[in-house]
Design a protein around this motif. Structure first.
Motif, PDB file in Angstrom:
ATOM      1  N   UNK A  28       0.829  -1.205   0.000  1.00  0.00           N
ATOM      2  CA  UNK A  28       0.000   0.000   0.000  1.00  0.00           C
ATOM      3  C   UNK A  28       0.866   1.259   0.000  1.00  0.00           C
ATOM      4  N   UNK A  29       1.868   1.285   0.866  1.00  0.00           N
ATOM      5  CA  UNK A  29       2.830   2.380   0.889  1.00  0.00           C
ATOM      6  C   UNK A  29       4.025   1.960   0.041  1.00  0.00           C
ATOM      7  N   UNK A 133      -5.551 -11.783   3.397  1.00  0.00           N
ATOM      8  CA  UNK A 133      -5.533 -11.211   4.739  1.00  0.00           C
ATOM      9  C   UNK A 133      -4.302 -10.341   4.962  1.00  0.00           C
ATOM     10  N   UNK A 134      -3.151 -10.758   4.431  1.00  0.00           N
ATOM     11  CA  UNK A 134      -1.958  -9.908   4.545  1.00  0.00           C
ATOM     12  C   UNK A 134      -2.122  -8.650   3.706  1.00  0.00           C
ATOM     13  N   UNK A 135      -2.710  -8.756   2.547  1.00  0.00           N
ATOM     14  CA  UNK A 135      -2.954  -7.573   1.720  1.00  0.00           C
ATOM     15  C   UNK A 135      -3.905  -6.626   2.455  1.00  0.00           C
ATOM     16  N   UNK A 136      -4.931  -7.173   3.081  1.00  0.00           N
ATOM     17  CA  UNK A 136      -5.876  -6.358   3.855  1.00  0.00           C
ATOM     18  C   UNK A 136      -5.199  -5.722   5.066  1.00  0.00           C
ATOM     19  N   UNK A 137      -4.335  -6.480   5.755  1.00  0.00           N
ATOM     20  CA  UNK A 137      -3.615  -5.919   6.891  1.00  0.00           C
ATOM     21  C   UNK A 137      -2.702  -4.780   6.440  1.00  0.00           C
ATOM     22  N   UNK A 138      -2.040  -4.949   5.309  1.00  0.00           N
ATOM     23  CA  UNK A 138      -1.185  -3.900   4.769  1.00  0.00           C
ATOM     24  C   UNK A 138      -2.000  -2.644   4.468  1.00  0.00           C
ATOM     25  N   UNK A 139      -3.144  -2.821   3.860  1.00  0.00           N
ATOM     26  CA  UNK A 139      -4.009  -1.686   3.549  1.00  0.00           C
ATOM     27  C   UNK A 139      -4.500  -1.017   4.839  1.00  0.00           C
ATOM     28  N   UNK A 140      -4.920  -1.815   5.801  1.00  0.00           N
ATOM     29  CA  UNK A 140      -5.348  -1.305   7.103  1.00  0.00           C
ATOM     30  C   UNK A 140      -4.218  -0.514   7.761  1.00  0.00           C
ATOM     31  N   UNK A 141      -3.019  -1.080   7.762  1.00  0.00           N
ATOM     32  CA  UNK A 141      -1.900  -0.474   8.458  1.00  0.00           C
ATOM     33  C   UNK A 141      -1.464   0.840   7.817  1.00  0.00           C
TER      34      UNK A 141
END
Length: 152
Positions: A28-29, A133-141
């Motif tokens: 994401x970043x 889930x890791x992609x979602x966590x990355x986006x969340x973070x």
């Protein structure tokens, strides 16, 4: 059942394959990052992926040794519960006080599935479990990390 060397080699092969599979997914970043050993930049706050011969789990772990600070970190994470839920599109288990097998206390938000990392036939299931889930966590973070800068 499984020899120690066999377990080590199989797990290493799985995580290498997973890392290669995820390598093409941008973060994401724009920061350089690792999908397997994701760095949150906040001490005592980790995104964990684990798999063994019975199950796999993905988690946000808070393991600050000071229980009061750990509780504050957990409360801050709870403030972002709806954001996390929106990214994940599923509910995870929220445990403010738990212990690992060595008695170390920590807080965790996690989900798991039944799968066997020792069976290559289960690897697609494991990858399909971890990847979104890791992609979602990355986006969340990418949006939530600023609220945790106080804990750096």
């Amino acid at each position: 059942m499984y020899g120690k060397d066999e377990v080590k080699k199989t797990k290493e092969a799985f995580w290498t394959a997973y890392g290669q599979y995820m390598r093409v997914i941008p973060f994401e970043d724009a920061e350089k990052q690792s999908w397997i050993n994701y760095k949150t930049g906040v001490k005592h706050l980790f995104f964990r992926m684990e798999a063994d011969h019975q199950s796999a789990r993905i988690a946000i772990e808070l393991d600050h040794p000071d229980s009061g600070i750990r509780a504050l970190m957990y409360a801050q994470l709870e403030q972002y519960r709806n954001v996390l839920h929106a990214e994940l599109a599923e509910d995870w288990n929220w445990l403010p006080d738990t212990q690992n097998e060595y008695g170390k206390e920590f807080a965790v938000v996690q989900t798991s599935i039944r799968a066997n990392i020792m069976e290559k036939a289960d690897w697609p299931t494991l990858i399909s479990f971890f990847k979104p889930r890791m992609i979602a966590l990355d986006s969340f973070w990418s949006s939530a990390k600023y609220a945790f800068e106080i804990f750096k």
